[in-house]
Scaffold this motif. Structure first.
Motif, PDB file in Angstrom:
ATOM      1  N   GLU A   5       0.834  -1.209   0.000  1.00 57.83           N
ATOM      2  CA  GLU A   5       0.000   0.000   0.000  1.00 57.83           C
ATOM      3  C   GLU A   5       0.865   1.254   0.000  1.00 57.83           C
ATOM      4  O   GLU A   5       0.550   2.225  -0.681  1.00 57.83           O
ATOM      5  N   ARG A   6       1.955   1.239   0.766  1.00 53.64           N
ATOM      6  CA  ARG A   6       2.852   2.384   0.822  1.00 53.64           C
ATOM      7  C   ARG A   6       3.518   2.607  -0.538  1.00 53.64           C
ATOM      8  O   ARG A   6       3.651   3.741  -0.997  1.00 53.64           O
ATOM      9  N   TRP A   7       3.930   1.515  -1.195  1.00 49.86           N
ATOM     10  CA  TRP A   7       4.563   1.627  -2.509  1.00 49.86           C
ATOM     11  C   TRP A   7       3.582   2.224  -3.522  1.00 49.86           C
ATOM     12  O   TRP A   7       3.938   3.115  -4.280  1.00 49.86           O
ATOM     13  N   MET A   8       2.348   1.733  -3.510  1.00 48.73           N
ATOM     14  CA  MET A   8       1.328   2.245  -4.432  1.00 48.73           C
ATOM     15  C   MET A   8       0.997   3.709  -4.134  1.00 48.73           C
ATOM     16  O   MET A   8       0.756   4.495  -5.055  1.00 48.73           O
ATOM     17  N   SER A   9       0.990   4.069  -2.877  1.00 48.54           N
ATOM     18  CA  SER A   9       0.720   5.450  -2.500  1.00 48.54           C
ATOM     19  C   SER A   9       1.804   6.374  -3.060  1.00 48.54           C
ATOM     20  O   SER A   9       1.501   7.423  -3.651  1.00 48.54           O
ATOM     21  N   ASN A  10       3.061   6.001  -2.899  1.00 54.30           N
ATOM     22  CA  ASN A  10       4.168   6.800  -3.441  1.00 54.30           C
ATOM     23  C   ASN A  10       4.110   6.840  -4.960  1.00 54.30           C
ATOM     24  O   ASN A  10       4.338   7.887  -5.573  1.00 54.30           O
ATOM     25  N   TYR A  11       3.812   5.712  -5.573  1.00 57.04           N
ATOM     26  CA  TYR A  11       3.700   5.634  -7.030  1.00 57.04           C
ATOM     27  C   TYR A  11       2.625   6.604  -7.531  1.00 57.04           C
ATOM     28  O   TYR A  11       2.857   7.381  -8.461  1.00 57.04           O
ATOM     29  N   ASN A  12       1.468   6.579  -6.897  1.00 56.80           N
ATOM     30  CA  ASN A  12       0.370   7.462  -7.304  1.00 56.80           C
ATOM     31  C   ASN A  12       0.717   8.934  -7.065  1.00 56.80           C
ATOM     32  O   ASN A  12       0.334   9.795  -7.865  1.00 56.80           O
ATOM     33  N   GLU A  13       1.433   9.227  -5.983  1.00 59.95           N
ATOM     34  CA  GLU A  13       1.845  10.609  -5.722  1.00 59.95           C
ATOM     35  C   GLU A  13       2.775  11.125  -6.812  1.00 59.95           C
ATOM     36  O   GLU A  13       2.632  12.257  -7.266  1.00 59.95           O
ATOM     37  N   VAL A  14       3.731  10.295  -7.225  1.00 58.64           N
ATOM     38  CA  VAL A  14       4.671  10.714  -8.263  1.00 58.64           C
ATOM     39  C   VAL A  14       3.941  10.911  -9.585  1.00 58.64           C
ATOM     40  O   VAL A  14       4.167  11.907 -10.285  1.00 58.64           O
ATOM     41  N   MET A  15       3.061   9.979  -9.946  1.00 62.34           N
ATOM     42  CA  MET A  15       2.297  10.102 -11.191  1.00 62.34           C
ATOM     43  C   MET A  15       1.467  11.389 -11.186  1.00 62.34           C
ATOM     44  O   MET A  15       1.457  12.127 -12.169  1.00 62.34           O
ATOM     45  N   ALA A  16       0.790  11.652 -10.087  1.00 64.49           N
ATOM     46  CA  ALA A  16      -0.042  12.854  -9.988  1.00 64.49           C
ATOM     47  C   ALA A  16       0.813  14.119 -10.078  1.00 64.49           C
ATOM     48  O   ALA A  16       0.419  15.092 -10.727  1.00 64.49           O
ATOM     49  N   PHE A  17       1.977  14.109  -9.439  1.00 64.15           N
ATOM     50  CA  PHE A  17       2.861  15.274  -9.475  1.00 64.15           C
ATOM     51  C   PHE A  17       3.311  15.573 -10.901  1.00 64.15           C
ATOM     52  O   PHE A  17       3.264  16.723 -11.347  1.00 64.15           O
ATOM     53  N   ILE A  18       3.736  14.540 -11.616  1.00 61.09           N
ATOM     54  CA  ILE A  18       4.238  14.744 -12.976  1.00 61.09           C
ATOM     55  C   ILE A  18       3.115  15.198 -13.908  1.00 61.09           C
ATOM     56  O   ILE A  18       3.307  16.087 -14.736  1.00 61.09           O
ATOM     57  N   GLU A  19       1.935  14.614 -13.768  1.00 61.39           N
ATOM     58  CA  GLU A  19       0.809  15.013 -14.614  1.00 61.39           C
ATOM     59  C   GLU A  19       0.388  16.455 -14.334  1.00 61.39           C
ATOM     60  O   GLU A  19       0.071  17.204 -15.249  1.00 61.39           O
ATOM     61  N   LYS A  20       0.404  16.846 -13.070  1.00 60.76           N
ATOM     62  CA  LYS A  20      -0.044  18.186 -12.689  1.00 60.76           C
ATOM     63  C   LYS A  20       0.976  19.256 -13.089  1.00 60.76           C
ATOM     64  O   LYS A  20       0.620  20.280 -13.664  1.00 60.76           O
ATOM     65  N   ASN A  21       2.252  19.022 -12.783  1.00 67.89           N
ATOM     66  CA  ASN A  21       3.286  20.036 -12.971  1.00 67.89           C
ATOM     67  C   ASN A  21       4.021  19.946 -14.302  1.00 67.89           C
ATOM     68  O   ASN A  21       4.795  20.845 -14.637  1.00 67.89           O
ATOM     69  N   ARG A  22       3.826  18.860 -15.016  1.00 68.60           N
ATOM     70  CA  ARG A  22       4.467  18.646 -16.315  1.00 68.60           C
ATOM     71  C   ARG A  22       5.989  18.812 -16.245  1.00 68.60           C
ATOM     72  O   ARG A  22       6.615  19.445 -17.086  1.00 68.60           O
TER      73      ARG A  22
END
Length: 76
Positions: A5-22
């Motif tokens: 769960e922790r790994w998936m949480s970090n994975y989703n945070e990174v994906m969201a950051f890159i999509e948002k900030n480009r």
């Protein structure tokens, strides 16, 4: 929270950051440093063959997304 769960949480945070900030994460920004270190650690594990099989495909997608926003050398 389990390790998966922790790994998936970090994975989703990174994906969201890159999509948002480009852009990719910065090792100099204190707020982004934790996720940058997580990416660096997982990249080392994957290259050493120690990353779990189910995570490899997901992490490769993340690396492809990072490659899109990779900084370019102005002289290339």
């Amino acid at each position: 929270m389990t390790q998966e769960e922790r790994w998936m949480s970090n994975y989703n945070e990174v994906m969201a950051f890159i999509e948002k900030n480009r852009r990719n994460l910065s090792k100099y920004d204190f707020g982004e440093r934790r996720l940058y270190t997580w990416m660096k650690h997982n990249r080392k594990q994957m290259n050493a063959g120690e990353l779990k099989e189910d995570r490899i495909e997901q992490f490769k997608k993340l690396l492809e997304m990072c490659e899109q926003y990779r900084r370019k050398n102005q002289y290339e």
